[in-house]
Design a protein around this motif. Structure first.
Motif, mmCIF file in Angstrom:
data_model
loop_
_atom_site.group_PDB
_atom_site.id
_atom_site.type_symbol
_atom_site.label_atom_id
_atom_site.label_comp_id
_atom_site.label_asym_id
_atom_site.label_seq_id
_atom_site.Cartn_x
_atom_site.Cartn_y
_atom_site.Cartn_z
ATOM 1 N N PRO A 1 0.603 -1.228 -0.157
ATOM 2 C CA PRO A 1 0.033 0.033 -0.143
ATOM 3 C C PRO A 1 0.867 1.302 0.078
ATOM 4 N N GLY A 2 1.819 1.175 -0.583
ATOM 5 C CA GLY A 2 3.093 2.484 -0.304
ATOM 6 C C GLY A 2 2.125 3.821 -1.266
ATOM 7 N N LEU A 3 1.736 3.551 -2.222
ATOM 8 C CA LEU A 3 0.992 4.668 -2.927
ATOM 9 C C LEU A 3 -0.056 5.029 -2.330
ATOM 10 N N TRP A 4 -0.996 4.200 -1.486
ATOM 11 C CA TRP A 4 -2.338 4.523 -0.910
ATOM 12 C C TRP A 4 -2.216 3.899 0.258
ATOM 13 N N PRO A 5 -1.742 4.353 1.314
ATOM 14 C CA PRO A 5 -1.699 3.742 2.528
ATOM 15 C C PRO A 5 -3.170 3.555 3.238
ATOM 16 N N GLU A 6 -4.253 4.309 2.785
ATOM 17 C CA GLU A 6 -5.631 4.258 3.464
ATOM 18 C C GLU A 6 -6.510 3.365 2.741
ATOM 19 N N PHE A 7 -5.796 2.684 1.679
ATOM 20 C CA PHE A 7 -6.547 1.936 0.873
ATOM 21 C C PHE A 7 -7.058 0.750 1.438
ATOM 22 N N ARG A 8 -6.161 -0.006 2.096
ATOM 23 C CA ARG A 8 -6.679 -1.281 2.852
ATOM 24 C C ARG A 8 -7.987 -1.278 3.801
ATOM 25 N N GLN A 9 -8.065 -0.108 4.354
ATOM 26 C CA GLN A 9 -9.277 0.036 5.313
ATOM 27 C C GLN A 9 -10.513 0.442 4.509
ATOM 28 N N ALA A 10 -10.154 1.263 3.660
ATOM 29 C CA ALA A 10 -11.396 1.560 2.610
ATOM 30 C C ALA A 10 -12.140 0.347 2.031
#
Length: 195
Positions: A111-120
């Motif tokens: 998730p380096g480019l988008w750290p919040e992605f996993r939760q969303a």
């Protein structure tokens, strides 16, 4: 004073780069994206500021497209929700949904480019699943939505890792049968009598 990036050009470049990344992945690089967009890497950086910002915007655009497509597939129809889920599974795993699953599977793992992605990505499918399950399952719908999401994600990961289409399709079909109320439940007869 330099020319300001034109919005229409930027939108066209973003659309072309998003199509490229969905087809070839993030690792294909800036020159390949630029070639698809009929421009140069330098012009992409001019319009987006940095390579990282371009990639983040490409991911956000791909995510917007995925949410629109998958929400449409998962939205309750005038039918038992298990039938809607069966059709959605075919779409997720078929040519229309697979590019999104490949791309966001990689983003989920790194998730380096988008750290919040996993939760969303963990929570944004729950409301539509819960809405679809509520008609037949009432107060159990929130828990069943979480379960359905876990089953879908797990089977998609399994399918990606093993390539075993038959086994994962069969497992999903079996899961849907478990969601289907028995005749007595569907008729509102909690005694278990079918006569």
């Amino acid at each position: 004073m330099g020319r300001r990036p034109q919005r229409e050009i930027r939108e066209r470049l973003l659309a072309a780069c998003t199509e490229h990344v969905l087809a070839h992945g993030l690792a294909s690089g800036l020159p390949a994206m630029a070639a698809t967009a009929a421009t140069s890497p330098r012009m992409l950086v001019y319009h987006f500021g940095t390579r990282e910002r371009l990639l983040r915007e490409v991911l956000e655009e791909a995510r917007r497209r995925q949410l629109q497509l998958f929400h449409r597939a998962l939205s309750p129809q005038d039918e038992p929700y298990e039938q809607t889920l069966a059709r959605a599974w075919v779409m997720f795993t078929g040519p229309e949904g697979a590019p999104f699953l490949r791309l966001f599977g990689r983003v989920h793992d790194d998730p380096g480019l988008w750290p919040e992605f996993r939760q969303a990505a963990t929570t944004d499918w729950l409301p539509v699943l819960e809405q679809g399950l509520r008609a037949r399952h009432g107060d159990d719908a929130p828990a069943l939505a979480t379960t359905a999401l876990a089953v879908i994600r797990g089977l998609l990961l399994d399918r990606d890792a093993t390539g075993d289409i038959t086994r994962t399709d069969t497992a999903f079909t079996t899961f849907l049968r478990l969601l289907t109320p028995t005749r007595a439940e569907g008729d509102g007869d909690s005694s278990g009598n079918t006569a």
